[in-house]
Design a protein around this motif. Structure first.
Motif, PDB file in Angstrom:
ATOM      1  N   PRO A   1     -14.697 -14.209   1.972  1.00  0.00           N
ATOM      2  CA  PRO A   1     -15.906 -13.659   2.595  1.00  0.00           C
ATOM      3  C   PRO A   1     -16.720 -14.688   3.383  1.00  0.00           C
ATOM      4  N   ASP A   2     -16.757 -15.930   2.947  1.00  0.00           N
ATOM      5  CA  ASP A   2     -17.570 -16.922   3.641  1.00  0.00           C
ATOM      6  C   ASP A   2     -16.740 -17.934   4.416  1.00  0.00           C
ATOM      7  N   ALA A   3     -15.459 -17.673   4.581  1.00  0.00           N
ATOM      8  CA  ALA A   3     -14.569 -18.642   5.214  1.00  0.00           C
ATOM      9  C   ALA A   3     -14.662 -18.580   6.733  1.00  0.00           C
ATOM     10  N   GLN A   4     -14.500 -19.735   7.316  1.00  0.00           N
ATOM     11  CA  GLN A   4     -14.399 -19.837   8.767  1.00  0.00           C
ATOM     12  C   GLN A   4     -12.995 -19.384   9.182  1.00  0.00           C
ATOM     13  N   PRO A   5     -12.806 -19.057  10.449  1.00  0.00           N
ATOM     14  CA  PRO A   5     -11.434 -18.786  10.895  1.00  0.00           C
ATOM     15  C   PRO A   5     -10.540 -19.990  10.613  1.00  0.00           C
ATOM     16  N   ALA A   6      -9.259 -19.761  10.539  1.00  0.00           N
ATOM     17  CA  ALA A   6      -8.306 -20.815  10.163  1.00  0.00           C
ATOM     18  C   ALA A   6      -8.492 -22.048  11.034  1.00  0.00           C
ATOM     19  N   ALA A   7      -8.433 -23.193  10.395  1.00  0.00           N
ATOM     20  CA  ALA A   7      -8.612 -24.457  11.108  1.00  0.00           C
ATOM     21  C   ALA A   7      -7.525 -24.621  12.157  1.00  0.00           C
ATOM     22  N   SER A   8      -7.874 -25.276  13.251  1.00  0.00           N
ATOM     23  CA  SER A   8      -6.909 -25.414  14.335  1.00  0.00           C
ATOM     24  C   SER A   8      -5.723 -26.285  13.924  1.00  0.00           C
ATOM     25  N   ARG A   9      -5.912 -27.234  12.997  1.00  0.00           N
ATOM     26  CA  ARG A   9      -4.785 -28.052  12.539  1.00  0.00           C
ATOM     27  C   ARG A   9      -3.745 -27.206  11.829  1.00  0.00           C
ATOM     28  N   VAL A  10      -4.195 -26.311  10.972  1.00  0.00           N
ATOM     29  CA  VAL A  10      -3.265 -25.456  10.230  1.00  0.00           C
ATOM     30  C   VAL A  10      -2.543 -24.516  11.190  1.00  0.00           C
ATOM     31  N   THR A  11      -3.285 -23.969  12.126  1.00  0.00           N
ATOM     32  CA  THR A  11      -2.693 -23.061  13.102  1.00  0.00           C
ATOM     33  C   THR A  11      -1.699 -23.790  14.000  1.00  0.00           C
ATOM     34  N   ALA A  12      -2.052 -24.999  14.434  1.00  0.00           N
ATOM     35  CA  ALA A  12      -1.147 -25.776  15.285  1.00  0.00           C
ATOM     36  C   ALA A  12       0.124 -26.153  14.529  1.00  0.00           C
ATOM     37  N   ARG A  13      -0.022 -26.510  13.259  1.00  0.00           N
ATOM     38  CA  ARG A  13       1.149 -26.861  12.458  1.00  0.00           C
ATOM     39  C   ARG A  13       2.061 -25.648  12.281  1.00  0.00           C
ATOM     40  N   LEU A  14       1.462 -24.495  12.041  1.00  0.00           N
ATOM     41  CA  LEU A  14       2.264 -23.276  11.905  1.00  0.00           C
ATOM     42  C   LEU A  14       2.983 -22.961  13.217  1.00  0.00           C
TER      43      LEU A  14
END
Length: 82
Positions: free
Chosen positions: A41-54
């Motif tokens: 509920p209080d989380a930011q959108p996925a971090a760009s590092r995690v998204t870039a790694r994926l």
């Protein structure tokens, strides 16, 4: 047909196993991490590092499958025709 010992077939099998490992060990857990971050509920959108790694692991998976596809179609060194 006598192709079970051919280099192109063995390479295809190894690359397929590697692609399965990348999918199971890197891509699926990464997707679960990103989705878990979206559900909080209080989380930011996925971090760009995690998204870039994926994205990097997904690209690697796609390159492995493209290589397997080319090997299975071209069959370098094969004497069975085509």
């Amino acid at each position: 047909m006598g192709v079970l010992g051919s280099g192109w077939l063995i390479a295809s099998i190894v690359l397929t196993a590697l692609a399965a490992a990348v999918l199971g060990l890197l891509i699926l857990p990464g997707q679960e991490t990103i989705l878990a971050g979206l559900d909080a509920p209080d989380a930011q959108p996925a971090a760009s590092r995690v998204t870039a790694r994926l994205a990097m692991f997904t690209g690697l998976f796609n390159l492995l499958w493209a290589t397997v596809t080319v090997l299975m179609i071209v069959r370098p060194g094969s004497t069975t025709g085509a």
